[in-house]
Design an enzyme around this catalytic site. Sequence first.
Site, PDB file in Angstrom:
ATOM      1  CD  GLU A 167      78.002  47.623  31.200  1.00  9.94           C
ATOM      2  OE1 GLU A 167      78.315  47.874  29.886  1.00  9.94           O
ATOM      3  OE2 GLU A 167      78.407  47.056  32.065  1.00  9.94           O
ATOM      4  CE1 TYR A 169      73.160  54.021  30.319  1.00  5.50           C
ATOM      5  CE2 TYR A 169      75.327  52.808  30.346  1.00  5.50           C
ATOM      6  CZ  TYR A 169      74.160  53.447  30.991  1.00  5.50           C
ATOM      7  OH  TYR A 169      74.344  53.586  32.370  1.00  5.50           O
ATOM      8  NE  ARG A 217      82.396  48.324  29.841  1.00  2.00           N
ATOM      9  CZ  ARG A 217      81.822  48.917  31.033  1.00  2.00           C
ATOM     10  NH1 ARG A 217      82.063  50.495  31.042  1.00  2.00           N
ATOM     11  NH2 ARG A 217      81.360  48.562  31.790  1.00  2.00           N
ATOM     12  CG  HIS A 255      72.127  49.465  33.271  1.00  3.35           C
ATOM     13  ND1 HIS A 255      73.169  49.102  34.383  1.00  3.35           N
ATOM     14  CD2 HIS A 255      72.797  50.621  32.768  1.00  3.35           C
ATOM     15  CE1 HIS A 255      74.264  49.769  34.136  1.00  3.35           C
ATOM     16  NE2 HIS A 255      74.045  50.643  33.113  1.00  3.35           N
TER      17      HIS A 255
END
Length: 672
Positions: A167, A169, A217, A255
């Site tokens: 995502e 991060y 993940r 994102h």
Amino acid sequence: MTTPYPHLFSPLDLGFTTLPNRVLMGSMHTGLEDRAADFPKLAAYFAERARGGVGLMVTGGVSPNLLGWLKPFSGKLSWKWEIHKHRIVTKAVREAGGRICLQLLHAGRYAAHPFAVAPSKVKSPISPITPRALSARAVERTIDAFANAARLAREAGYHGVEVMGSEGYLINEFLAPRTNRRKDGWGGDAEKRMRFAVEIVRRVREACGPDFILIYRLSMLELVEGGSSWDETVAQAKAVEAAGATILNTGIGWHEARVPTIATSVPRAAFADVTARMKPHVRLPIVATNRINMPEVAEAILASGGADMVSMARPLLADAEWCNKASAGRAQSINTCIACNQACLDHVFVGKKASCLVNPRACAETELNYLPTSKPRRIAVVGAGPAGLACATIAAQRGHRVSLFDAQAEIGGQFNLAKRIPGKEEFHETLRYYRHRLAEENVDVRLGRKVDAADLDGFDAIVIATGVVPRAVDFPGHEHLKVVGYLDVLTGRVVPGQRVAIIGAGGIGFDVAEFLVQADGSPTLDAPRWLAEWGVDLEQHARGGLIAPVVEPPAREIWLLQRSPGKPGAKLARTTGWIHRAALKAKKVKMIGGVEYLGVDDAGLRIHADGAESVLPVDQIVICAGQEPLRELAQPLRDAGREVHVIGGADVAAELDAKRAIDQGCRLAAKL
Ligand code: FAD
Ligand code: NAP
Ligand code: SF4
């Protein structure tokens, strides 16, 4: 046990522990993770889902150190004294027979605070903050922080941790050349960029021992330029497997990606093939994610061999009993997540506690309860839109005798219009759910006749949920035959010509535009077509999996207009407004703000905009100018001394949405 979903409900042996089924409740920030005082509520939320039968749950993201905070004072686990509040959660989950992992998430450059760090000093396009590049020593300290947090998580009673590597991060930032420009041992070639992720997994495993679940993940499809290549992602999967991960979860999109990944217009399971492509490369159980919301979708993925588990987050917000209902063959009674984001992600993005549009009890388990009534009464609910449906079913569940009336031949109110919008097909599920619930609770449903006050004799309480009427407009020429309402168009009473102006650019104006640009009967939820329209290449020939979008030409030429200055759509929801704007832009819809409507004649709509007058040569002008409450029944009944409650659009039409309508219906029913 016999179940219609044998793959979904077969146990998964992890070697040191066995999960009862293949459902992973994916990580979702609820806004209850950040303050110790909210942990009893968080515990009730998770315990309810554990009782609902989910195999394994993951908490919202918790940072392993201060620099990794998502925002100031958000959830963190780095000191021993912080364990205490987590024990409230793990105890409740264990007592409910569930299993829960703590997600370790370092926000990296997405951090909404001035101490944001990243592999390199590269600002994200969606953040105003330029991050500081971590020194080599700080990189080592960050890895230690992950291992320390995982050790504390184990002490707090968690069954494992999920290391958030996707995502966009921090960990993901180390992996991608887009964000990692380092020239030391943590950047450069793919192997060095991957070292940070692999070291974290290795040291977490070392810190926690072999019998602790470690989910990694993995960012399998980045959807940004300069993301990881497929070969690098496969190499990363193998490396984290070798470093000690137990389960490999799928992450889709950063994102900052400009491709929707979880909104309602994303076809169900649209990204499951990415996980399936990874599966042959690893021996670990692997989890498919994104837009999996009903058991048949999950079962099909597992049965095809494309994954070993499915991750669902929002669907379990919508229905805590999802697993028990599915395993018992009661899929019809699942309250389906419609992927609207309106009460979950849209709330979290503005710092509000998450809940769910179709289930206002989500994250309110300790305060909104539907207890059996000690005084059953006869209750009439007038209007079977979302407000009336929510109120009638819950009042009946509590033991009241409920009659539900609607003038239309079918239940649903405005949801019967919403479900016709391309990309909003999930709204059918809410109506299916309510049809089922009305029958289950023996609600006396009377359709097809407009009710007046005389029809409501003999009831102890009357709930007016009669909704709204479209707002009338009064600009010059509004009586012209070209001028029609959104109801005419969405019900099919009027089929507009090739060129259409839409007056009003709120949620309904945008939806009508989507309705009119799609050719009749075109399958909007067809995954290959949708992926092509958004420029997604699941085979990832280029880094990030992006290709040039292939958009089908619009079925009509559309002008979407508003009187207020500025860009139409600026007030649409935070997490989905950009998707509506981008989709219509791709279909060449002309969106114009600051418009004055001067008149309508056979030539079209005359407007003043941008300092000049012009005539839009349109065949139809569709009015989407908001709504007014319809509650004519209420006053005569009150005057007659009856107990009357007004909810939903009938109460307040301004800024009405189904979230408020259902919430009001549920809360009233809880008190009746
Ligand atoms: P309504 O849904 O309007 O229901 C009122 C019902 O009362 C109707 O069925 C009507 O027939 C009945 N009724 C009225 N008078 C009488 C009478 N005298 N006797 C018997 N029956 C009567 N909201 C969202 O949150 N998200 C969305 O994405 C979304 N998309 C939308 C898309 C479209 C195209 C439209 C039109 C609306 C959308 N909405 C959306 C708005 C949402 O549908 C409404 O906010 C919601 O339906 C309001 O619920 P309600 O129960 O108050 O009223
Ligand atoms: P809305 O959001 O209030 O928009 C009404 C539009 O009409 C505005 O653009 C307004 O803009 C214009 N308008 C208002 N009065 C007018 C007048 N007298 N003459 C001409 N134009 C006028 O209402 P809506 O679009 O009908 O939506 C109703 C509700 O349904 C919304 O509150 C929304 O939350 C909900 N909904 C939500 C979604 C979703 O995806 N979440 C989708 C559909 C609907 P100007 O005043 O600038 O012209
Ligand atoms: Fe799903 Fe919408 Fe509920 Fe979020 S608010 S869980 S997206 S139905």
